[in-house]
Design a protein around this motif. Structure first.
Motif: not given
Ligand SMILES: Cc1cc2nc3c(=O)[nH]c(=O)nc-3n(C[C@H](O)[C@H](O)[C@H](O)COP(=O)(O)OP(=O)(O)OC[C@H]3O[C@@H](n4cnc5c(N)ncnc54)[C@H](O)[C@@H]3O)c2cc1C
Length: 479
Positions: A76-87, A227-241
């Motif tokens: 999911v982190h990579h799917l969102l990489e380089g995509r600027e939209e907030r959501d 902790k590493m994975v949950m940090h990435l997950l939080q970033r993904a959820v913040d962006r609408g996942v």
């Protein structure tokens, strides 16, 4: 719900709430069980641990990721990489059977240890020297890739760049390892440039391990994986996942509708998805029966050892694998808080298949292994640790996905359009997953071929591999 999904639900409910140990040990198909042992990493839970982004499942999505371990979340982190939209994450749903990162990733040793020499001769025989070199380079590149990610994202996860040391205690095993290593150096294998090899007294000095006959050290890392994975997950959820924990997927329709949607059946209703990623590691064959006996759930054990306050045994700067003989080893990862994460002990239980092979029950410990860790392992192993008072603080089990040919299965699921798999890491996912999932995300996003991803070709999931009858998991069992 179809009648087959109903049957699976009933079977899973028996597994999820087993009435006897034997039911949990022998589920009808590999499935995460409840009440798993609590790993050290999961003693500090993240707010997303049991999160559901919406009270109900969305009706449909573009991409569904099944499994919220390192593989699912990194993809999911990579799917969102380089995509600027907030959501940018809208349209992506993550379904997780238990809590987020409660599978192998939340219960492992946290060791990022690339294989830069040990199995390379075996891979040379299996896949040829070029592929063996490619695999070694792919693994070792991940240490710095993870470090770069942690630095860039400022992830608080105790990432430590270190050297891993392999210390061989048995003379015959040490001689073989040394001879194979020297042959690799002679052949110009690039990955050996990072390896420092010492024998005899110098092996003991390099490793700190009493009786080491030969020792090899090379660049590695360790991390608090949860902790590493949950940090990435939080970033993904913040962006609408949309994250849906405690939502096991029970079955998936055989074909897509004419609009291109597969139907996933869950205990909480259906979800329609255009693309599916199986990030289900050990449990993959419950949803993809063609992977039965190709990805097998294998139980392992891990522990944390601590010293009483006031004791100061010699600082261990490296992570260490103590190799007692072929296939027999323990690994120790000294953490900067003074504790040591210790795992392995295969030689104490591998003779007993029902303890580990095709076992999904991580709610129970493996007692012979616990006794091994309890009985002065640090004191017996390391010079200067004899009076350390080191003792077991916590033990837990976890389920790994072992593959019948020892290679992960990555790429497009044979015969299933728009379905992808990234699973079967053979207890060794930490130095593989970050860049493997980068490739998988590229396939999902760009509809590109496996060959365009940069993932070693031996990892490609193929019809041919699924038909192969070998079982290298049982072959590698210590005799
Ligand atoms: C005891 C132990 C020690 C280990 N030590 C190390 C180590 O030190 N270094 C190393 O490199 N590797 C180690 N490993 C292996 C490493 O943990 C794995 O390779 C890696 O975590 C795999 O990540 P994953 O996301 O693919 O799988 P997992 O973390 O297992 O995630 C898969 C997820 O899918 C979910 N899931 C499965 N089926 C379904 C379904 N039907 N519906 C919804 N969700 C589902 C599961 O609940 C799980 O959360 C160890 C493993 C164990 C068990």
């Amino acid at each position: 719900m179809t009648s087959s999904a109903q049957q699976r639900l009933e079977a899973i409910q028996k597994t999820i709430a087993p009435t006897s140990t034997s039911q949990a040990e022998n589920p009808p198909f590999p499935y995460p069980v409840p009440n798993s042992t609590v790993s050290f990493w999961r003693t500090e839970l993240h707010p997303l641990d049991s999160h559901r982004s919406t009270p109900e499942l969305p009706e449909s999505c573009d991409v569904v990721v099944i499994g919220a371990g390192y593989t699912g979340v990194a993809t999911v982190h990579h799917l969102l990489e380089g995509r600027e939209e907030r959501d940018a994450g809208r349209g992506i749903v993550v379904l997780e059977a238990r809590e987020a990162c409660s599978g192998a990733t939340g219960r492992n040793g946290g060791h990022l240890k690339p294989d830069v020499y040990f199995n390379i001769p075996k891979y040379q025989k299996m896949y040829g020297p070029t592929m063996a070199t490619t695999i070694a380079a792919f693994e070792s590149s991940q240490i710095h890739a993870v470090k770069a990610l942690v630095d860039k994202e400022k992830i608080d996860c105790d990432f430590t760049l270190t050297r891993a040391v392999d210390a061989c205690l048995d003379q015959a095993h040490a001689d073989k390892a040394l001879a194979e290593f020297e042959a690799l150096v002679e052949s110009g294998e690039p990955s050996t440039r990072d390896v420092c090899c010492k024998v005899g007294k110098e092996a003991e000095a390099l490793s700190g391990v009493k009786g080491a006959k030969v020792a090899f050290s090379f660049t590695a890392g360790h991390v608090w994986p949860y902790k590493m994975v949950m940090h990435l997950l939080q970033r993904a959820v913040d962006r609408g996942v949309n994250l849906q924990t405690n939502t096991p997927v029970l079955s998936i329709s055989d074909t897509a509708s004419k609009e291109g949607y597969y139907t996933l059946t869950t205990q909480r209703g259906p979800l329609l998805a255009k693309k599916i990623l199986f990030a289900t590691n050990a449990y993959t064959s419950s949803l993809l029966p063609s992977y039965t006996e190709k990805i097998v759930p294998v139980r392992g054990i891990c522990t944390r050892i601590t010293c009483p306050p006031g004791t100061t045994p010699p600082y261990l700067p490296n992570s260490t694998s103590v190799r007692y003989g072929p296939g027999w080893y323990d690994y120790q990862i000294p953490r900067l808080d003074g504790s040591i994460v210790v795992g392995g002990a295969r030689h104490k239980f591998m003779h007993d298949l029902k303890e580990w092979y095709n076992v999904t029950d991580d709610s129970r410990l493996i007692e012979p292994a616990v006794s091994h860790f309890e009985n002065g392992l640090m004191q017996n192993t390391y010079s200067g640790w004899e009076n350390s008072g080191a003792k077991l603080d916590r033990a837990w089990t976890g389920i790994m996905g072992y593959t019948s040919d020892l290679m992960p299965h990555i790429g497009a699921v044979p015969g299933k359009a728009n379905q992808y798999i990234c699973a079967g890491f053979n207890g060794h996912g930490m130095p593989l997953i970050l860049l493997a999932t980068k490739g998988v995300a590229k396939m999902i996003r760009e509809d590109c071929s496996f060959e365009e991803t940069g993932i070693p070709g031996a990892f490609k999931t193929t019809e041919e591999r699924l038909k192969d009858k070998q079982n290298a998991i049982l072959d590698s069992k210590p005799q």
